[in-house]
Design a protein around this motif. Structure first.
Motif, mmCIF file in Angstrom:
data_model
loop_
_atom_site.group_PDB
_atom_site.id
_atom_site.type_symbol
_atom_site.label_atom_id
_atom_site.label_comp_id
_atom_site.label_asym_id
_atom_site.label_seq_id
_atom_site.Cartn_x
_atom_site.Cartn_y
_atom_site.Cartn_z
ATOM 1 N N PHE A 173 0.820 -1.213 0.000
ATOM 2 C CA PHE A 173 0.000 0.000 0.000
ATOM 3 C C PHE A 173 0.854 1.263 0.000
ATOM 4 C CE2 PHE A 173 -2.178 3.439 2.283
ATOM 5 C CZ PHE A 173 -3.283 3.610 1.456
ATOM 6 N N LEU A 212 -5.972 6.433 -6.103
ATOM 7 C CA LEU A 212 -6.426 5.519 -5.052
ATOM 8 C C LEU A 212 -7.719 4.821 -5.450
ATOM 9 C CD1 LEU A 212 -5.483 7.660 -1.950
ATOM 10 C CD2 LEU A 212 -4.660 5.343 -2.416
ATOM 11 N N LYS A 213 -8.651 5.559 -6.043
ATOM 12 C CA LYS A 213 -9.907 4.944 -6.492
ATOM 13 C C LYS A 213 -9.636 3.890 -7.560
ATOM 14 C CE LYS A 213 -12.236 8.957 -6.904
ATOM 15 N NZ LYS A 213 -13.341 9.858 -7.267
ATOM 16 N N SER A 219 -7.085 2.163 -7.807
ATOM 17 C CA SER A 219 -6.409 1.047 -7.139
ATOM 18 C C SER A 219 -7.334 0.280 -6.200
ATOM 19 C CB SER A 219 -5.195 1.570 -6.358
ATOM 20 O OG SER A 219 -4.270 2.180 -7.237
ATOM 21 N N TYR A 266 -9.432 1.688 -3.691
ATOM 22 C CA TYR A 266 -9.644 2.282 -2.373
ATOM 23 C C TYR A 266 -10.739 3.337 -2.438
ATOM 24 C CZ TYR A 266 -5.518 -0.180 -0.943
ATOM 25 O OH TYR A 266 -4.622 -1.180 -0.665
ATOM 26 N N ASP A 267 -11.593 3.359 -1.421
ATOM 27 C CA ASP A 267 -12.639 4.368 -1.312
ATOM 28 C C ASP A 267 -12.060 5.626 -0.699
ATOM 29 O OD1 ASP A 267 -14.657 2.641 -2.270
ATOM 30 O OD2 ASP A 267 -14.931 1.799 -0.268
ATOM 31 N N VAL A 292 -8.881 8.355 3.476
ATOM 32 C CA VAL A 292 -8.827 6.996 2.949
ATOM 33 C C VAL A 292 -8.296 6.114 4.081
ATOM 34 C CG1 VAL A 292 -6.466 7.167 2.017
ATOM 35 C CG2 VAL A 292 -8.111 5.604 0.944
ATOM 36 N N ASP A 346 -5.962 2.869 5.096
ATOM 37 C CA ASP A 346 -4.884 2.049 4.553
ATOM 38 C C ASP A 346 -5.269 0.566 4.576
ATOM 39 O OD1 ASP A 346 -4.370 1.045 7.140
ATOM 40 O OD2 ASP A 346 -2.474 2.109 7.378
ATOM 41 N N ILE A 347 -4.383 -0.269 4.181
ATOM 42 C CA ILE A 347 -4.631 -1.703 4.017
ATOM 43 C C ILE A 347 -4.996 -2.400 5.331
ATOM 44 C CG2 ILE A 347 -2.213 -2.432 4.247
ATOM 45 C CD1 ILE A 347 -4.506 -3.769 1.530
#
Length: 123
Positions: A27, A88-89, A91, A93-94, A109, A111-112
């Motif tokens: 990430f 990020l979107k 990839s 991620y919201d 956002v 993280d993982i």
């Protein structure tokens, strides 16, 4: 009392669960593009990882009874917050935009491992 000894923020540490370093590298290094910094040997044995973040550092430290920081978060200023949000979107991620501060364009956002991060850009 005001002290004039403070120079800059050196680092912020976020907790991560044991054995999540590879996920976090994925990430933070691959998705966000941060550079991992080698930890001193005595600290490397504890796990976690350190990352270069502009002129500061972001440390990810293993915490035995890990609970992600869902409210507390680092605020990270970037040069193009909209481009980062799109990246990020794309990839998976919201991102959650927040317009509560009129002088900043910013979003959150997770993280993982579930820690909240804020990215911002002055308007």
């Amino acid at each position: 009392m005001e002290l004039s000894i403070y120079e800059k923020l050196h680092h912020v540490q976020l907790a991560i669960p044991a054995d999540s370093e590879d996920q976090c590298r994925s990430f933070y290094c691959q998705i966000l593009g941060l550079i991992e910094i080698e930890k001193p040997e005595v600290l490397a044995r504890r796990g976690g990882l350190w990352l270069k973040l502009g002129g500061s550092e972001l440390h990810l430290g293993v915490e035995k009874d890990f609970m992600p920081a869902r409210k507390a978060h680092p605020g990270i200023q970037v040069a193009d917050v909209a481009a980062l949000a799109e990246h990020l979107k794309a990839s998976g991620y919201d991102v959650e935009w927040d317009d509560a501060i009129p002088t900043l364009r910013r979003f959150y956002v997770f993280d993982i491992v579930g820690n909240r991060l804020e990215f911002l850009e002055p308007i």
